[in-house]
Design an enzyme around this catalytic site. Structure first.
Site, PDB file in Angstrom:
ATOM      1  N   TYR A 226       5.351  29.911   6.679  1.00  0.00           N
ATOM      2  CA  TYR A 226       6.183  29.599   5.507  1.00  0.00           C
ATOM      3  C   TYR A 226       6.869  28.239   5.695  1.00  0.00           C
ATOM      4  CZ  TYR A 226       8.531  30.950   1.193  1.00  0.00           C
ATOM      5  OH  TYR A 226       8.968  31.016  -0.101  1.00  0.00           O
TER       6      TYR A 226
ATOM      7  N   LYS B 193      13.795  27.061   0.479  1.00  0.00           N
ATOM      8  CA  LYS B 193      14.430  28.247  -0.126  1.00  0.00           C
ATOM      9  C   LYS B 193      15.881  28.384   0.341  1.00  0.00           C
ATOM     10  CE  LYS B 193      11.012  29.855  -2.643  1.00  0.00           C
ATOM     11  NZ  LYS B 193      10.995  29.481  -4.081  1.00  0.00           N
TER      12      LYS B 193
END
Ligand code: NAD
Length: 256
Positions: free
Chosen positions: A156, A163
């Site tokens: 990720y 995020k």
């Protein structure tokens, strides 16, 4: 004017195709009585988005690449010109170069870092600022995040960092917008097979682990995320702002 969003108008940014989380949200909003305005990123998406929007009565479609301030300004002008005030804004947008979604995070390139943060986090700030004049008092903004913001998830990488910036932006924006009566929250969704998710290496394995280890022993259905977005944009959530609401079958509470 029936439904939790009866008589409301919502702008939905981030529909690419029928697998997009934003499309599930749009369908749920429409079911609850909202009128929809969609944006599409570029010419390649226009036909698909128009076709999907055409299935929901009364919706309109406008162009907007969130990395261009001119597009955001034009979007706000078009909404104003159509005499539409917005009661909800759905930001369901993220992007990182494929090479930055694999390997070691330490190898992230400067340009790739800037791109991911710009499109996936700053775009929420920019879109909110440009659209403020058309957001009605009582309006709600919702964005989409992932648990990779606070925990290390395989591959990720830079998106997790983006995020984290997105979630922090939600809190700062909530403080800015609160006095105007506007709320903003994030939904932290469990993994869902979409075009963006396919860019993450080993995504199928992540889905398997989710199913094995989440308390509810299943994967996240986009419709569950959509219903949470309905709630957050409805008067039922009138006391909630600056929050990250997990819709992941409880996965984030688990240790090993
Ligand atoms: P998706 O690929 O269907 O949607 C991503 C959208 O971002 C697309 O519509 C794309 O056009 C848009 N976008 C990218 N760059 C843009 C730009 N410059 N201007 C305008 N639009 C741009 O994938 P999705 O999974 O539905 O992603 C929606 C959101 O949900 C993202 O923020 C994603 O990080 C988040 N999310 C996804 C998952 C998952 O597992 N799929 C889990 C948690 C959170």
């Amino acid at each position: 004017m029936t439904g939790l969003l009866g008589g409301k108008t919502a702008l939905v940014m981030g529909v690419a195709n029928r697998w997009s989380i934003a499309w599930a949200i749009a369908q749920a909003f429409s079911r609850e009585g909202a009128r929809l305005v969609f944006t599409f990123q570029g010419e390649r998406q226009e036909e698909d988005v128009r076709e999907l929007a055409g299935t929901l009565a009364g919706s309109s479609v406008l162009p907007c690449d969130v990395s261009r301030d001119a597009d955001l300004a034009r979007l706000a002008e078009s909404i104003q010109a159509e005499g539409l005030g917005l009661d909800a804004l759905v930001h369901s947008i993220a992007f990182a170069n494929r090479e930055d979604l694999g390997g070691a995070y330490v190898d992230t390139a400067r340009a790739g870092f800037a791109l991911a943060l710009e499109v996936s986090a700053f775009s929420l700030v920019a879109a909110t600022r440009h659209l403020l004049p058309v957001l009605r008092p009582g309006a709600a903004v919702v964005t989409l995040t992932y648990v990779g913001s606070s925990r290390v998830m395989p591959n990720y990488n830079v998106m997790g960092v983006a995020k984290a910036a997105l979630e922090s932006s939600v809190r700062y924006l909530a403080s800015d917008l609160g006095p105007r009566g506007i709320r903003i929250n994030a939904i932290s969704a469990g993994p869902i097979k979409t075009a963006s998710a396919r860019a993450i290496q080993g995504f199928s394995r992540i889905l398997d682990v989710m199913k094995e280890r989440s308390p509810l022993r299943r994967n996240t259905d986009p419709a569950e995320v959509a219903d949470a977005a309905v709630f957050l944009c409805s008067p039922l959530a009138r006391g909630i702002t600056g929050e990250v609401l997990f819709v992941d079958n409880g996965f984030h509470i688990m240790g090993i």
